[in-house]
Every structure is written in C-alpha cells, then in structure tokens.
Design an enzyme around this catalytic site. Sequence first.
Site, PDB file in Angstrom:
ATOM      1  N   CYS A   7       5.705   9.662   3.146  1.00 41.68           N
ATOM      2  CA  CYS A   7       4.947  10.331   2.083  1.00 41.68           C
ATOM      3  C   CYS A   7       3.610   9.648   1.865  1.00 41.68           C
ATOM      4  O   CYS A   7       3.546   8.435   1.637  1.00 41.68           O
ATOM      5  CB  CYS A   7       5.766  10.313   0.792  1.00 41.68           C
ATOM      6  SG  CYS A   7       4.940  11.092  -0.610  1.00 41.68           S
ATOM      7  N   CYS A  35       8.180   5.802  -0.212  1.00 40.37           N
ATOM      8  CA  CYS A  35       8.838   6.568   0.851  1.00 40.37           C
ATOM      9  C   CYS A  35       7.916   6.582   2.064  1.00 40.37           C
ATOM     10  O   CYS A  35       6.730   6.911   1.963  1.00 40.37           O
ATOM     11  CB  CYS A  35       9.141   7.981   0.375  1.00 40.37           C
ATOM     12  SG  CYS A  35      10.286   8.036  -1.026  1.00 40.37           S
ATOM     13  N   CYS A  41       3.328  19.357   1.115  1.00 43.94           N
ATOM     14  CA  CYS A  41       4.345  18.428   0.632  1.00 43.94           C
ATOM     15  C   CYS A  41       4.172  17.051   1.264  1.00 43.94           C
ATOM     16  O   CYS A  41       4.089  16.919   2.486  1.00 43.94           O
ATOM     17  CB  CYS A  41       5.728  18.983   0.967  1.00 43.94           C
ATOM     18  SG  CYS A  41       7.085  17.974   0.389  1.00 43.94           S
ATOM     19  N   CYS A  72       2.567   5.998  -7.206  1.00 42.89           N
ATOM     20  CA  CYS A  72       4.026   6.045  -7.107  1.00 42.89           C
ATOM     21  C   CYS A  72       4.540   4.652  -6.752  1.00 42.89           C
ATOM     22  O   CYS A  72       3.844   3.881  -6.086  1.00 42.89           O
ATOM     23  CB  CYS A  72       4.443   7.059  -6.041  1.00 42.89           C
ATOM     24  SG  CYS A  72       6.217   7.423  -6.016  1.00 42.89           S
ATOM     25  N   CYS A 112       2.475  22.846  -8.377  1.00 44.57           N
ATOM     26  CA  CYS A 112       3.053  21.532  -8.117  1.00 44.57           C
ATOM     27  C   CYS A 112       2.294  20.513  -8.962  1.00 44.57           C
ATOM     28  O   CYS A 112       1.116  20.249  -8.708  1.00 44.57           O
ATOM     29  CB  CYS A 112       2.942  21.209  -6.629  1.00 44.57           C
ATOM     30  SG  CYS A 112       3.644  19.612  -6.163  1.00 44.57           S
ATOM     31  N   GLU A 136      -3.814  14.795  -8.397  1.00 44.43           N
ATOM     32  CA  GLU A 136      -3.970  16.046  -7.673  1.00 44.43           C
ATOM     33  C   GLU A 136      -2.873  17.018  -8.095  1.00 44.43           C
ATOM     34  O   GLU A 136      -1.711  16.639  -8.255  1.00 44.43           O
ATOM     35  CB  GLU A 136      -3.934  15.804  -6.164  1.00 44.43           C
ATOM     36  CG  GLU A 136      -5.161  15.039  -5.681  1.00 44.43           C
ATOM     37  CD  GLU A 136      -5.228  14.899  -4.168  1.00 44.43           C
ATOM     38  OE1 GLU A 136      -6.351  14.806  -3.642  1.00 44.43           O
ATOM     39  OE2 GLU A 136      -4.166  14.864  -3.503  1.00 44.43           O
TER      40      GLU A 136
END
Length: 390
Positions: free
Chosen positions: A141, A138, A363, A134, A127, A113
Amino acid sequence: MGVTLDLSRAPAQPLAPSLTNLTGLSRAELALALVEADVVRPEKAKMRASQLWRWMHHYGVTDFAQMTDVAKETRAALAEKFSLTRPEVVERQVSKDGTRKWLIRMAPGIEVETVYIPDVGRAGALCVSSQVGCTLNCTFCHTGTQALVRNLTAAEIVAQVQVARDDLGEWPSPKEDRRLSNIVFMGMGEPLYNLDHVASAIDIIADNEGIAISRRRITVSTSGVVPQLEALGTKTQAMLAISLHATNDELREKLVPLNRKYPLQELMAAIRAYPGLSNARRVTFEYVMLKGVNDSPAEAKALVQLLRGIPAKINLIPFNPWPGTEYECSDWKTIEAFAAILNRAGYASPIRTPRGRDILAACGQLKSESEKLRASARRKIAETDPGEAA
C-alpha cells in the site's frame, strides 16, 4: 494520458482563530455552541440548531446570509461567532475513467486525498480518509509508506463529503438520482484507530435531514483492529470490510504487519461476532491480487475454508502499482481462475475494475501530496529534462 488537472484554488476565506466551524458538530454540540455564544436562548436552541443543520447539511450553504428563514440579526450574530467555511482544495484531478481525486488541506501541513468513483454502489462511491498518513505499513500500500501525522476530526471527515458534493453539484441532498450514493472509509489511515471521530462523522453523514446517506451504504474498512470491531458495529451500524489479502499468518504478517498483533484466528472470531452480521449485512473481504504471492488456486481454496460460515462477499482487487513498489499485479487469467474457485464455493467474488490508476487514485495508491512531488512540479521537470521525471 487522459488526465484533467485543475490546479485552481478555492476562493480564500480567511478565518479569525476564534471562529468555530459549525459543519462538523453534532446536533447536541451545535445547540450548545449557539447557547454558549449567546446567539440564541436555551429554550430556542434545539429549534435553531435544526434550522442550521438543514441549511448546512441538506442545502450545503457556506454563508449564513443564505439562511433565509433565520432572522437577519441572528444571521449577523452567527457570522460574528461562527464559520461554515470549507477546507482548501489544493489540487483536483479527473481520470480518463471519470474518477475524481481532491487533495484537501485541512490545516497547515494537514493534507488528505479523497476520491470519488462513479458507477460504484447504487451510483457512485466516495472514498474518504480517516487519518493523515498511516501506522500500519502494509507493504503493498502506497499510503502505508507515509508516516502518521494525526487523526482527522469528525469535521474534517465530513468536510471531504461536502467538498465532493460541492464539486458534483449535489446540493440540496437529492432523494433520487444521486451521483454520490455510497461512502467507503477506505482512504488514508486505519479508521478503527480513530473510531470516535469516525463514528461522529457517520452520525452526521447518515442524518436523514442532512446529507442523508444510509448507514447501509456506509462501509468502514479495517486491517483488523480486533478490540474495536464490536464497538464499530455498535456505534455506527456501518457495513464492515476487512483488508485481508492472505489466508495464513505467515504471509499476512508480511503483507499486513498488524497481523502479528491480531492473528487470523482472533480476527475471524471477532468478525463472526460483529453486531448485525447476517446474509443481508455481509462482511466484505478485500483481497489484493499479487503476482506469485497470494494468487494460487491453493490459496483460493484456503480462503474458502477460512471464511466458511461467515456471510461474506470477496472483492478481488488487481494490484495497483505505485512508484517504488516491488509487487506486480496478477495476470487476468490467474485472477479469473481464483474467482472461479470462490464462485463455485458460493461466494460472490467480483473482480474490482481498477479506477483512477492514471492519477494514483486507485485502491492502495493514495498518499498526501505533502509527502511526494506534485504532479505540476513533475510536469515542469519533464519539460526541462525528461529524464529527471521518469
């Protein structure tokens, strides 16, 4: 909801496996590829590569036939050996606030994305993602809940910029009145775990004869891969952003597990040694505001102490919720009080306006659609059984 969905696919342009896509090659790689394919003689390779570079990255062409200052027979030879094809845009969403999000399929099972945010930086920021998934996990997130599939290549990183500029109608590269003025590596993945490809992509994006976005308008955000920080500054001269979110090791290890490997003392020392750090090239610290977790006045004062002596700006990010999260966003009064403490200490601390929340483009909300139910499928479920789509 204020969401515009365009689920149409880009025109199919099937490629033979032998065709090399030129749009992600460096200048040197491009010249070498032309010679090895017997398209140009070695003494002409640099000149021809410069021609192709301008057509690809300044004019954004995707068809060799459009390269009008290249001889027809050379264009035909290029088309036989190479490609300029974009990856497939599987889904395009537009938020009520103008934010755009594209789901881009680089290869079968390889989807990322990419988000364009208007009115950020000089005009608008893109972005971009550096990995599919990942490894950092975190806890606040959404992207961190998706397992790493693989690193993106430099070509796949550059392709995200090309797709955005296609959609924004921003070819040839404008000198003034750009809609896309800034690039932020804040999408899916940890850029410093893919530094070679990220650095190569930045070289292409920043080239003055192509996309021509200044390195000072390119920001790379990291959760703190300490051994790679110096190399990032040396290789890219990009602006540095640190995904911080806590002022002590105990809390940061819960929020950003990478802190167990590189605790705050090591991270802060590496930041102070970042190449080119100055008042003109400040570090941006990102601090997501989590209700009752890291948003007290005491933590604001601790943040001031932690950053003392570092040329810095602190972005306060209201937490953007996503399905299944246990966290809540701090209330606005608490965020403003936190910011006031930082401001009194002399730090610019803008509160980032949440953008694209309605399309999960804000975010911390990005996650490949290959790992979640498509919006279109959810709508179909809602039409037949509203309770199932909740």
